[in-house]
Design a protein around this motif. Structure first.
Motif, PDB file in Angstrom:
ATOM      1  N   MET A 141     -43.986 -14.566  -4.798  1.00 47.13           N
ATOM      2  CA  MET A 141     -42.974 -14.622  -5.675  1.00 47.13           C
ATOM      3  C   MET A 141     -43.224 -13.788  -7.057  1.00 47.13           C
ATOM      4  O   MET A 141     -44.381 -13.844  -7.661  1.00 47.13           O
ATOM      5  N   ASN A 142     -42.272 -12.870  -7.173  1.00 45.94           N
ATOM      6  CA  ASN A 142     -42.424 -12.057  -8.358  1.00 45.94           C
ATOM      7  C   ASN A 142     -42.130 -12.735  -9.776  1.00 45.94           C
ATOM      8  O   ASN A 142     -40.836 -12.881 -10.170  1.00 45.94           O
ATOM      9  N   THR A 143     -42.964 -12.947 -10.632  1.00 47.58           N
ATOM     10  CA  THR A 143     -42.580 -13.589 -11.738  1.00 47.58           C
ATOM     11  C   THR A 143     -42.258 -12.660 -12.998  1.00 47.58           C
ATOM     12  O   THR A 143     -41.615 -13.303 -14.059  1.00 47.58           O
ATOM     13  N   GLN A 144     -42.403 -11.544 -12.838  1.00 45.63           N
ATOM     14  CA  GLN A 144     -42.193 -10.384 -13.905  1.00 45.63           C
ATOM     15  C   GLN A 144     -40.869 -10.338 -14.152  1.00 45.63           C
ATOM     16  O   GLN A 144     -40.374  -9.829 -15.100  1.00 45.63           O
ATOM     17  N   ILE A 145     -39.863 -10.460 -13.040  1.00 44.51           N
ATOM     18  CA  ILE A 145     -38.401 -10.500 -13.247  1.00 44.51           C
ATOM     19  C   ILE A 145     -37.899 -11.226 -14.558  1.00 44.51           C
ATOM     20  O   ILE A 145     -37.064 -10.617 -15.035  1.00 44.51           O
ATOM     21  N   ASP A 146     -38.313 -12.277 -14.798  1.00 39.70           N
ATOM     22  CA  ASP A 146     -37.964 -13.167 -15.991  1.00 39.70           C
ATOM     23  C   ASP A 146     -38.447 -12.614 -17.327  1.00 39.70           C
ATOM     24  O   ASP A 146     -38.006 -13.024 -18.343  1.00 39.70           O
ATOM     25  N   ALA A 147     -39.625 -11.848 -17.221  1.00 32.15           N
ATOM     26  CA  ALA A 147     -40.175 -11.443 -18.514  1.00 32.15           C
ATOM     27  C   ALA A 147     -39.213 -10.438 -19.485  1.00 32.15           C
ATOM     28  O   ALA A 147     -38.687  -9.533 -18.744  1.00 32.15           O
ATOM     29  N   PRO A 148     -39.016 -10.784 -20.550  1.00 33.04           N
ATOM     30  CA  PRO A 148     -37.996 -10.007 -21.336  1.00 33.04           C
ATOM     31  C   PRO A 148     -38.808  -8.590 -21.709  1.00 33.04           C
ATOM     32  O   PRO A 148     -39.714  -8.506 -22.058  1.00 33.04           O
TER      33      PRO A 148
ATOM     34  N   PRO B 241     -55.002  -9.866 -24.113  1.00 28.56           N
ATOM     35  CA  PRO B 241     -56.415 -10.416 -24.234  1.00 28.56           C
ATOM     36  C   PRO B 241     -56.811 -11.003 -23.046  1.00 28.56           C
ATOM     37  O   PRO B 241     -58.030 -11.309 -22.921  1.00 28.56           O
ATOM     38  N   ASP B 242     -56.072 -11.403 -22.153  1.00 27.17           N
ATOM     39  CA  ASP B 242     -56.387 -12.135 -20.836  1.00 27.17           C
ATOM     40  C   ASP B 242     -56.698 -10.947 -19.964  1.00 27.17           C
ATOM     41  O   ASP B 242     -55.977 -10.148 -19.476  1.00 27.17           O
ATOM     42  N   PRO B 243     -57.988 -11.189 -19.218  1.00 29.31           N
ATOM     43  CA  PRO B 243     -58.525  -9.914 -18.474  1.00 29.31           C
ATOM     44  C   PRO B 243     -57.868 -10.300 -16.845  1.00 29.31           C
ATOM     45  O   PRO B 243     -57.947  -9.388 -16.274  1.00 29.31           O
ATOM     46  N   SER B 244     -57.106 -11.519 -16.738  1.00 27.64           N
ATOM     47  CA  SER B 244     -56.569 -11.638 -15.417  1.00 27.64           C
ATOM     48  C   SER B 244     -55.268 -10.722 -15.369  1.00 27.64           C
ATOM     49  O   SER B 244     -54.559 -10.456 -16.304  1.00 27.64           O
ATOM     50  N   TRP B 245     -54.925 -10.284 -13.953  1.00 27.20           N
ATOM     51  CA  TRP B 245     -53.909  -9.226 -13.891  1.00 27.20           C
ATOM     52  C   TRP B 245     -52.555  -9.829 -14.279  1.00 27.20           C
ATOM     53  O   TRP B 245     -51.808  -9.429 -15.110  1.00 27.20           O
ATOM     54  N   ASP B 246     -52.033 -11.085 -13.917  1.00 28.89           N
ATOM     55  CA  ASP B 246     -50.820 -11.688 -13.806  1.00 28.89           C
ATOM     56  C   ASP B 246     -50.870 -12.465 -15.007  1.00 28.89           C
ATOM     57  O   ASP B 246     -51.416 -13.837 -14.963  1.00 28.89           O
ATOM     58  N   VAL B 247     -50.288 -12.112 -16.080  1.00 24.70           N
ATOM     59  CA  VAL B 247     -50.153 -12.853 -17.230  1.00 24.70           C
ATOM     60  C   VAL B 247     -48.617 -13.746 -17.437  1.00 24.70           C
ATOM     61  O   VAL B 247     -48.513 -14.244 -18.532  1.00 24.70           O
ATOM     62  N   ALA B 248     -47.832 -13.753 -16.313  1.00 21.39           N
ATOM     63  CA  ALA B 248     -46.474 -13.936 -16.458  1.00 21.39           C
ATOM     64  C   ALA B 248     -46.595 -15.712 -16.929  1.00 21.39           C
ATOM     65  O   ALA B 248     -45.656 -16.123 -17.748  1.00 21.39           O
ATOM     66  N   ALA B 249     -47.470 -16.389 -16.349  1.00 25.13           N
ATOM     67  CA  ALA B 249     -47.418 -17.765 -16.433  1.00 25.13           C
ATOM     68  C   ALA B 249     -47.686 -18.233 -18.132  1.00 25.13           C
ATOM     69  O   ALA B 249     -47.185 -19.206 -18.517  1.00 25.13           O
ATOM     70  N   ALA B 250     -48.459 -17.139 -18.929  1.00 29.56           N
ATOM     71  CA  ALA B 250     -48.689 -17.536 -20.023  1.00 29.56           C
ATOM     72  C   ALA B 250     -47.586 -17.302 -21.030  1.00 29.56           C
ATOM     73  O   ALA B 250     -47.624 -17.806 -22.250  1.00 29.56           O
ATOM     74  N   HIS B 251     -46.426 -16.888 -20.835  1.00 31.15           N
ATOM     75  CA  HIS B 251     -45.121 -16.744 -21.317  1.00 31.15           C
ATOM     76  C   HIS B 251     -45.459 -15.842 -22.730  1.00 31.15           C
ATOM     77  O   HIS B 251     -45.164 -16.431 -23.728  1.00 31.15           O
ATOM     78  N   LEU B 252     -46.076 -14.880 -22.486  1.00 30.28           N
ATOM     79  CA  LEU B 252     -46.693 -14.012 -23.808  1.00 30.28           C
ATOM     80  C   LEU B 252     -45.783 -12.958 -23.972  1.00 30.28           C
ATOM     81  O   LEU B 252     -45.344 -12.219 -22.886  1.00 30.28           O
ATOM     82  N   VAL B 253     -45.180 -12.723 -25.078  1.00 34.69           N
ATOM     83  CA  VAL B 253     -44.159 -11.451 -25.363  1.00 34.69           C
ATOM     84  C   VAL B 253     -45.045 -10.646 -26.364  1.00 34.69           C
ATOM     85  O   VAL B 253     -45.318 -11.414 -27.590  1.00 34.69           O
ATOM     86  N   LEU B 254     -45.341  -9.212 -26.174  1.00 28.96           N
ATOM     87  CA  LEU B 254     -46.148  -8.432 -27.294  1.00 28.96           C
ATOM     88  C   LEU B 254     -44.924  -7.915 -27.896  1.00 28.96           C
ATOM     89  O   LEU B 254     -44.020  -7.309 -27.109  1.00 28.96           O
TER      90      LEU B 254
ATOM     91  N   ALA C  50     -46.025  -5.091 -19.627  1.00 22.57           N
ATOM     92  CA  ALA C  50     -44.860  -5.625 -18.933  1.00 22.57           C
ATOM     93  C   ALA C  50     -45.086  -5.390 -17.308  1.00 22.57           C
ATOM     94  O   ALA C  50     -44.627  -6.368 -16.784  1.00 22.57           O
ATOM     95  N   ALA C  51     -45.918  -4.586 -16.751  1.00 24.88           N
ATOM     96  CA  ALA C  51     -46.165  -4.824 -15.382  1.00 24.88           C
ATOM     97  C   ALA C  51     -46.990  -5.801 -15.058  1.00 24.88           C
ATOM     98  O   ALA C  51     -46.983  -6.309 -13.906  1.00 24.88           O
ATOM     99  N   ARG C  52     -47.896  -6.296 -16.151  1.00 23.17           N
ATOM    100  CA  ARG C  52     -48.897  -7.416 -15.670  1.00 23.17           C
ATOM    101  C   ARG C  52     -48.069  -9.072 -15.948  1.00 23.17           C
ATOM    102  O   ARG C  52     -48.592  -9.900 -15.836  1.00 23.17           O
ATOM    103  N   GLY C  53     -46.741  -8.920 -16.549  1.00 28.56           N
ATOM    104  CA  GLY C  53     -46.072 -10.009 -16.559  1.00 28.56           C
ATOM    105  C   GLY C  53     -45.500 -10.577 -18.029  1.00 28.56           C
ATOM    106  O   GLY C  53     -45.053 -11.562 -18.101  1.00 28.56           O
ATOM    107  N   ALA C  54     -46.038  -9.772 -18.729  1.00 26.11           N
ATOM    108  CA  ALA C  54     -45.809 -10.222 -20.545  1.00 26.11           C
ATOM    109  C   ALA C  54     -44.433  -9.568 -20.540  1.00 26.11           C
ATOM    110  O   ALA C  54     -44.017  -8.562 -20.159  1.00 26.11           O
ATOM    111  N   GLY C  55     -43.789 -10.155 -21.575  1.00 27.16           N
ATOM    112  CA  GLY C  55     -42.575  -9.545 -22.400  1.00 27.16           C
ATOM    113  C   GLY C  55     -42.894  -8.657 -23.201  1.00 27.16           C
ATOM    114  O   GLY C  55     -43.955  -8.659 -23.619  1.00 27.16           O
TER     115      GLY C  55
END
Length: 175
Positions: free
Chosen positions: A1-8, A39-52, A71-76
């Motif tokens: 599942m691609n979680t980055q679609i929902d990242a603003p 700050p997170d070394p893991s690639w997919d940060v979408a679950a953190a709901h972080l917006v930079l 943005a590619a890693r899932g952050a907004g």
């Protein structure tokens, strides 16, 4: 599942617009953080709901690279920059490859948010080409063309490609 679609992904012109967006995103459960380095070394940060968020200057290619990577890693991302500058154009083009980018204030002209590939595809569809023919003429895979058209439908807030083409024709500026 691609979680980055929902990242603003927003590119705005002023601090006031960014502040308004960040307040809304915070209410929606996003955690706002200044700067574009993750700050997170893991690639997919979408679950953190972080917006930079932050400002990118006219020649700030390092910040453009960091914002696109985030943005590619899932952050907004909420970026304040001049969309007409070289850095602004590069940012918009690169973010659009990841997914839809909201450019300007909410309710802004969706045609202005289209990337050149989407405009070219919609122009060809308006001229009567099929999606496959338009994709071939623009040197895109059919899958990429379908994704770009789906993103355009989302920008216009319509369900069908026909509705997107009609909305595009109504709203675009005459050449």
């Amino acid at each position: 599942m691609n979680t980055q679609i929902d990242a603003p992904r927003h590119v705005v012109a002023s601090t006031a617009e960014a502040d308004t967006l960040l307040r809304r995103l915070t209410r929606e459960g996003w955690t706002a953080r200044p700067g574009f380095a993750l700050p997170d070394p893991s690639w997919d940060v979408a679950a953190a709901h972080l917006v930079l968020h932050g400002r990118i200057g006219d020649d700030d290619t390092d910040s453009v690279r960091l914002a696109v990577l985030a943005a590619a890693r899932g952050a907004g991302v909420v970026v304040i920059c001049d969309a007409e500058s070289a850095a602004g154009r590069a940012l918009l083009d690169d973010l659009a490859r990841i997914g839809p980018v909201h450019h300007g204030a909410d309710g802004a002209d969706p045609v202005a948010s289209l990337i050149p590939e989407q405009r070219a595809l919609l122009d060809r569809l308006a001229a009567g080409d099929t999606i496959a023919a338009a994709a071939a003429a623009e040197f895109l895979s059919l899958r990429t063309a379908n994704r770009r058209i789906a993103e355009a439908r989302a920008l216009f807030g319509v369900r069908t490609t026909r509705e997107a083409v009609l909305a595009y024709l109504r709203q675009r500026q005459p050449d």
